[in-house]
Design a protein around this motif. Structure first.
Motif, PDB file in Angstrom:
ATOM      1  N   ALA A 237       0.901  -1.171  -0.058  1.00  9.51           N
ATOM      2  CA  ALA A 237      -0.098   0.270   0.103  1.00  9.51           C
ATOM      3  C   ALA A 237       0.808   1.354   0.024  1.00  9.51           C
ATOM      4  CB  ALA A 237      -1.019   0.182   1.237  1.00  9.51           C
ATOM      5  N   PHE A 238       1.995   1.146   0.868  1.00  6.05           N
ATOM      6  CA  PHE A 238       2.851   2.341   0.731  1.00  6.05           C
ATOM      7  C   PHE A 238       3.618   2.515  -0.514  1.00  6.05           C
ATOM      8  CE2 PHE A 238       6.538   4.884   1.609  1.00  6.05           C
ATOM      9  CZ  PHE A 238       6.155   5.761   2.383  1.00  6.05           C
ATOM     10  N   ALA A 239       4.138   1.284  -0.948  1.00  4.95           N
ATOM     11  CA  ALA A 239       4.610   1.498  -2.389  1.00  4.95           C
ATOM     12  C   ALA A 239       3.938   2.034  -3.488  1.00  4.95           C
ATOM     13  CB  ALA A 239       5.462   0.046  -2.785  1.00  4.95           C
ATOM     14  N   ILE A 240       2.718   1.705  -3.660  1.00  2.00           N
ATOM     15  CA  ILE A 240       1.848   2.068  -4.732  1.00  2.00           C
ATOM     16  C   ILE A 240       1.616   3.600  -4.119  1.00  2.00           C
ATOM     17  CG2 ILE A 240      -0.487   1.851  -5.276  1.00  2.00           C
ATOM     18  CD1 ILE A 240       1.308   0.082  -6.659  1.00  2.00           C
ATOM     19  N   ALA A 241       1.287   3.907  -3.291  1.00  2.00           N
ATOM     20  CA  ALA A 241       1.047   5.325  -2.851  1.00  2.00           C
ATOM     21  C   ALA A 241       2.203   6.244  -3.386  1.00  2.00           C
ATOM     22  CB  ALA A 241       0.867   5.844  -1.394  1.00  2.00           C
ATOM     23  N   ALA A 242       3.454   5.750  -3.197  1.00  2.00           N
ATOM     24  CA  ALA A 242       4.713   6.383  -3.929  1.00  2.00           C
ATOM     25  C   ALA A 242       4.534   6.604  -5.335  1.00  2.00           C
ATOM     26  CB  ALA A 242       5.896   5.657  -3.458  1.00  2.00           C
ATOM     27  N   LEU A 243       3.746   5.381  -6.108  1.00  8.36           N
ATOM     28  CA  LEU A 243       3.462   5.401  -7.572  1.00  8.36           C
ATOM     29  C   LEU A 243       2.614   6.322  -7.810  1.00  8.36           C
ATOM     30  CD1 LEU A 243       4.193   3.934 -10.014  1.00  8.36           C
ATOM     31  CD2 LEU A 243       2.665   2.281  -9.494  1.00  8.36           C
ATOM     32  N   HIS A 244       1.342   6.392  -7.203  1.00 10.18           N
ATOM     33  CA  HIS A 244       0.358   7.586  -7.342  1.00 10.18           C
ATOM     34  C   HIS A 244       0.965   8.938  -7.476  1.00 10.18           C
ATOM     35  CE1 HIS A 244      -2.703   4.676  -5.380  1.00 10.18           C
ATOM     36  NE2 HIS A 244      -2.228   4.312  -6.517  1.00 10.18           N
ATOM     37  N   TYR A 245       1.963   9.084  -6.357  1.00  4.23           N
ATOM     38  CA  TYR A 245       2.646  10.742  -6.327  1.00  4.23           C
ATOM     39  C   TYR A 245       3.462  10.970  -7.419  1.00  4.23           C
ATOM     40  CZ  TYR A 245       5.300  14.431  -4.616  1.00  4.23           C
ATOM     41  OH  TYR A 245       6.267  15.524  -4.419  1.00  4.23           O
ATOM     42  N   THR A 246       4.210   9.882  -7.859  1.00  6.49           N
ATOM     43  CA  THR A 246       5.043  10.066  -9.330  1.00  6.49           C
ATOM     44  C   THR A 246       4.369  10.502 -10.419  1.00  6.49           C
ATOM     45  OG1 THR A 246       6.689   8.523  -8.112  1.00  6.49           O
ATOM     46  CG2 THR A 246       6.755   8.627 -10.533  1.00  6.49           C
ATOM     47  N   TYR A 247       3.049   9.367 -10.423  1.00 10.17           N
ATOM     48  CA  TYR A 247       2.156   9.785 -11.589  1.00 10.17           C
ATOM     49  C   TYR A 247       1.773  11.554 -11.499  1.00 10.17           C
ATOM     50  CZ  TYR A 247      -1.852   9.862 -14.557  1.00 10.17           C
ATOM     51  OH  TYR A 247      -2.747  10.298 -15.620  1.00 10.17           O
ATOM     52  N   GLU A 248       1.071  11.702 -10.434  1.00 10.46           N
ATOM     53  CA  GLU A 248       0.800  13.291 -10.244  1.00 10.46           C
ATOM     54  C   GLU A 248       1.791  14.271 -10.584  1.00 10.46           C
ATOM     55  OE1 GLU A 248      -2.176  13.917  -9.915  1.00 10.46           O
ATOM     56  OE2 GLU A 248      -3.087  12.854  -8.508  1.00 10.46           O
ATOM     57  N   GLN A 249       3.010  14.272 -10.238  1.00 12.55           N
ATOM     58  CA  GLN A 249       4.217  14.767 -10.614  1.00 12.55           C
ATOM     59  C   GLN A 249       4.494  14.869 -12.112  1.00 12.55           C
ATOM     60  OE1 GLN A 249       6.423  16.820  -8.010  1.00 12.55           O
ATOM     61  NE2 GLN A 249       4.385  16.474  -7.455  1.00 12.55           N
ATOM     62  N   TYR A 250       4.354  13.719 -12.681  1.00 12.23           N
ATOM     63  CA  TYR A 250       4.501  13.691 -13.971  1.00 12.23           C
ATOM     64  C   TYR A 250       3.508  14.425 -14.912  1.00 12.23           C
ATOM     65  CZ  TYR A 250       4.191  10.850 -18.534  1.00 12.23           C
ATOM     66  OH  TYR A 250       3.820  10.404 -19.967  1.00 12.23           O
ATOM     67  N   VAL A 251       2.075  14.136 -14.256  1.00 14.17           N
ATOM     68  CA  VAL A 251       1.143  14.729 -15.058  1.00 14.17           C
ATOM     69  C   VAL A 251       1.287  16.310 -14.988  1.00 14.17           C
ATOM     70  CG1 VAL A 251      -1.498  15.236 -15.240  1.00 14.17           C
ATOM     71  CG2 VAL A 251      -0.383  12.953 -15.108  1.00 14.17           C
ATOM     72  N   GLN A 252       1.302  16.797 -13.526  1.00 14.55           N
ATOM     73  CA  GLN A 252       1.468  18.216 -13.378  1.00 14.55           C
ATOM     74  C   GLN A 252       2.765  19.030 -13.761  1.00 14.55           C
ATOM     75  OE1 GLN A 252       0.152  19.083  -9.263  1.00 14.55           O
ATOM     76  NE2 GLN A 252       1.173  21.257  -9.423  1.00 14.55           N
ATOM     77  N   LEU A 253       3.891  18.373 -13.428  1.00 10.69           N
ATOM     78  CA  LEU A 253       5.125  18.917 -13.618  1.00 10.69           C
ATOM     79  C   LEU A 253       5.752  18.570 -14.716  1.00 10.69           C
ATOM     80  CD1 LEU A 253       5.922  19.481 -10.000  1.00 10.69           C
ATOM     81  CD2 LEU A 253       4.888  21.233 -11.445  1.00 10.69           C
ATOM     82  N   GLY A 254       5.250  17.343 -15.397  1.00 16.69           N
ATOM     83  CA  GLY A 254       6.287  16.776 -16.557  1.00 16.69           C
ATOM     84  C   GLY A 254       7.403  16.155 -16.055  1.00 16.69           C
ATOM     85  N   ARG A 255       7.457  15.639 -14.760  1.00 16.54           N
ATOM     86  CA  ARG A 255       8.666  15.104 -14.142  1.00 16.54           C
ATOM     87  C   ARG A 255       8.829  13.543 -14.647  1.00 16.54           C
ATOM     88  NH1 ARG A 255       8.616  17.493  -8.184  1.00 16.54           N
ATOM     89  NH2 ARG A 255       9.309  19.711  -8.526  1.00 16.54           N
ATOM     90  N   GLU A 256       9.813  13.114 -15.092  1.00 14.22           N
ATOM     91  CA  GLU A 256       9.921  11.746 -15.833  1.00 14.22           C
ATOM     92  C   GLU A 256      10.231  10.787 -14.370  1.00 14.22           C
ATOM     93  OE1 GLU A 256       9.508  10.366 -18.733  1.00 14.22           O
ATOM     94  OE2 GLU A 256       8.827  12.468 -19.369  1.00 14.22           O
ATOM     95  N   PRO A 257       9.370   9.633 -14.389  1.00 14.12           N
ATOM     96  CA  PRO A 257       9.869   8.664 -13.314  1.00 14.12           C
ATOM     97  C   PRO A 257      11.187   8.135 -13.488  1.00 14.12           C
ATOM     98  CG  PRO A 257       8.652   7.582 -15.124  1.00 14.12           C
ATOM     99  CD  PRO A 257       8.850   9.022 -15.747  1.00 14.12           C
ATOM    100  N   GLY A 258      11.549   7.645 -12.095  1.00 16.82           N
ATOM    101  CA  GLY A 258      12.672   7.012 -11.770  1.00 16.82           C
ATOM    102  C   GLY A 258      13.100   5.883 -12.564  1.00 16.82           C
TER     103      GLY A 258
END
Length: 356
Positions: A237-258
């Motif tokens: 659950a925690f690991a997936i929440a980190a994935l959710h956050y990465t997606y939001e950063q990707y959509v909002q700020l264009g930050r590529e995933p690690g």
């Protein structure tokens, strides 16, 4: 090293918080997200009444959903219920705002909010602007049992990027973040905070500005794989929440995933974006830090677990915690899934807290 728990606010879990206190956890960070969990201040009042030594506070309060005077009054009320044990974690609302289809508070808005909140939490008078009108405000009855400003309620500012980190150094009494549980990452955070605190004319002593990081912990059994089914149940659950956050950063700020996400990223994005954009905010954070929805179980990979969670056999975990402390970390805040939370905190207490 202090160990805290972060709790998805829910009345049924009061006994869990009490047990955490008995097991040696020093802080209870009650989560604030109005569209997925119970009201954080109702929960904090109950927790304050049921505990005696544990520090209790918001983990973290959302600046975008309450005026600064409202947050100050709420936290000062908790300080009256648990004098000297209350703390205020505060952030822009990375999840709470997005699940309503809105962006978190802008940095400039958060700066003004913190500039108002800090003196209000000390019972001081400020000139406060609201709806275009500015007027002096202060709590008018601070000595009549309604609120308590002494001892002051410390503010732990939630920050991930450099601009928010600067606000933490400028306004906060501590930092709450979710850095990778890696000594190099913590060392960099501590150096950045020290530099910014100095620039703002504030104390650079470590004791005056604790750093806490949100993660979760799983104690491996001898020879157990880091991606065993049991581990995935306890940290997924925690690991997936980190994935959710990465997606939001990707959509909002264009930050590529690690790089640790490259093998799954396109598949994950396709799954999220199969939902119409006007309803996507109702899909992205499903199960947030409580459980993993069936459609996302395949994304709980070894690489994601290693990047976001503290997992290892007891001796290795103790060594890693020591290294994190030496690098500048003061508190590990553990956020297990609902189904496994009691088992996780008992393991952490037995293998990490009790052995120092």
């Amino acid at each position: 090293m202090d160990f805290g728990i972060c709790v998805a606010s829910r009345p049924a879990d009061l006994d869990y918080v009490v047990e955490a206190e008995q097991l040696g956890f020093t802080h209870a960070w009650m989560a604030d997200s109005q569209m997925i969990w119970s009201d954080v201040y109702a929960m904090l009042a109950l927790v304050a009444d049921r505990t005696t030594t544990m520090h209790v506070g918001t983990g973290v309060a959302v600046a975008g959903t309450r005026l600064a005077p409202v947050t100050a009054a709420a936290m000062a009320t908790i300080n009256e219920l648990a004098p000297g044990r209350a703390f205020c974690g505060i952030g822009t609302g990375n999840t709470a705002m997005r699940i309503m289809g809105h962006k978190p508070l802008r940095i400039a808005e958060f700066d003004r909010y913190l500039a108002d909140l800090r003196p209000l939490l000390r019972g001081e008078e400020i000139d406060y602007e609201w709806r275009g009108h500015r007027a002096p405000i202060r709590h008018l009855m601070p000595d009549d049992g309604f609120v308590r400003f002494d001892p002051p309620v410390p503010i732990h500012v939630s920050a991930f990027g450099p601009r928010a980190l600067d606000l933490a150094a400028k306004h906060g009494d501590g930092l709450i973040t979710s850095a990778p549980p890696d000594p190099n990452a913590i060392r960099g955070l501590r150096a950045a905070v020290t530099e910014r605190r100095q620039e703002h004319g504030r104390s650079t002593e470590r004791a005056d500005f604790p750093i806490s990081t949100l993660t979760t912990v799983c104690v491996l059994q001898p020879g157990e794989a880091i991606d065993s089914d049991r581990v995935k149940r306890e940290v997924g659950a925690f690991a997936i929440a980190a994935l959710h956050y990465t997606y939001e950063q990707y959509v909002q700020l264009g930050r590529e995933p690690g790089r640790h996400l490259h093998g799954m990223w396109d598949d994950y994005v396709a799954a999220v974006e199969s939902v119409p954009v006007e309803r996507r905010h109702l899909r992205t954070h499903l199960g947030h830090n409580c459980w993993v929805i069936p459609d996302e179980e395949r994304f709980v990979t070894k690489e994601l677990i290693e990047r976001s969670c503290l997992v290892g056999e007891p001796a290795a975990l103790r060594e890693r915690v020591t290294e994190l402390g030496e690098a500048g970390l003061d508190q590990i805040v553990v956020l297990p899934p609902l189904e496994a939370k009691e088992r996780v905190i008992r393991d952490v207490s037995r293998e990490l807290i009790a052995l120092g």
